[in-house]
Design an enzyme around this catalytic site. Structure first.
Site, short mmCIF file in Angstrom:
data_model
loop_
_atom_site.label_atom_id
_atom_site.label_comp_id
_atom_site.label_asym_id
_atom_site.label_seq_id
_atom_site.Cartn_x
_atom_site.Cartn_y
_atom_site.Cartn_z
N ASP A 47 0.66 -1.05 0.23
CA ASP A 47 -0.13 0.47 -0.31
C ASP A 47 0.91 1.31 0.27
O ASP A 47 2.07 1.28 0.39
CB ASP A 47 -1.21 -0.17 1.45
CG ASP A 47 -1.90 -1.19 1.65
OD1 ASP A 47 -2.25 -1.63 0.11
OD2 ASP A 47 -1.99 -1.27 2.47
N1 URA Z 1 -1.67 -5.93 3.46
C1 URA Z 1 -2.17 -4.91 3.70
O1 URA Z 1 -2.96 -4.14 4.08
N2 URA Z 1 -1.12 -3.59 2.79
C2 URA Z 1 0.24 -4.02 1.90
O2 URA Z 1 0.32 -3.23 2.05
C3 URA Z 1 0.76 -5.28 2.34
C4 URA Z 1 0.05 -6.21 2.83
#
Ligand code: URA
Length: 239
Positions: A106
């Site tokens: 993310d």
């Molecule tokens: N899970 C998430 O919620 N975000 C990420 O960036 C990676 C795994």
């Protein structure tokens, strides 16, 4: 290995346009095995012919493999109209047309991310069938309980009914936990913690299998690795 036109080879390896390569070749800026070549359609054998352009050897690498310490606020994508992407942070000499992050972190997640133009390799790392673990340190808005550890071990069922594979949850200190999963569903960790009423304030990926970020690789920095180095490190822990 398949022969390639010299203009295509130079343009792909040096990331210049095909027309720029053609002009340079016509001007006598390219050599093959010591001979100046002005014919842009001349075929070269990328692995055995010694090609130079502007006096520099044009080395052949089929693919590049890059580790980046992803900073917060940067998109896990190849390109974006207005926002900075992880591929924008790759140094010029490693840039290739098809570079993509292997899986997505993310925008606000930090840490270990692989970037490559080797699509088959990327697929193997992401595939849940390969069971490659991914470990994260999560900063939470509450504490992890033993019940949560047991629930994650059994496989959390997300709000939309999706069942996750078993995950290892370990409380590290107040409001901080390590979580290890072997798949990569959209926002998976945030959604997993959401099912037990915990919000994720920070998320940092620390490992993919046995591969971790080198200590001296600062936020936003990249290093190149070979495919073999990556595989050896990843499988070190997974074996
Ligand atoms: N899970 C998430 O919620 N975000 C990420 O960036 C990676 C795994």
């Amino acid at each position: 290995m398949k022969k390639q036109r010299i203009d295509k080879f130079i343009s792909n390896q040096l990331l210049i346009s095909r027309s720029e390569a053609r002009v340079g070749i016509r001007r006598g800026q390219a050599t093959v095995n010591g001979d100046v070549i002005r014919d842009a359609s001349r075929l070269v054998e990328p692995q055995t012919d010694n090609v130079t352009y502007n006096g520099q050897t044009v080395g052949y690498k089929e693919y590049v493999y890059i580790l980046i310490n992803k900073p917060q606020g940067v998109l896990s994508a190849s390109t974006d109209k207005s926002r900075e992407t992880v591929v924008d942070l790759v140094p010029e000499h490693l840039k290739r047309r098809e570079l993509s992050p292997v899986g997505r972190l993310d925008k606000d997640t930090t840490g270990l991310l692989i970037i490559t133009d080797d699509g088959a390799f990327a697929h193997d790392i992401i595939s849940p069938k390969k069971n490659i673990s991914k470990s994260y340190i999560a900063g939470l808005d509450g504490d992890v309980t033993d019940e949560m550890v047991a629930l994650f071990k059994d496989g959390v069922v997300l709000a939309d009914g999706t069942k996750c594979k078993p995950a290892v949850l370990q409380s590290l200190s107040q409001n901080t936990a390590r979580i290890t999963i072997t798949e990569g569903k959209y926002h998976q960790i945030k959604r997993m913690f959401g099912t037990v009423g915990l919000g994720v304030n920070t998320l940092h990926r620390e490992a993919i299998g046995g591969l971790t970020l080198p200590n001296n690789l600062h936020n936003g920095d990249c290093i190149e690795m070979t495919k073999q180095q990556l595989i050896d490190s990843i499988l070190h822990k997974n074996a």
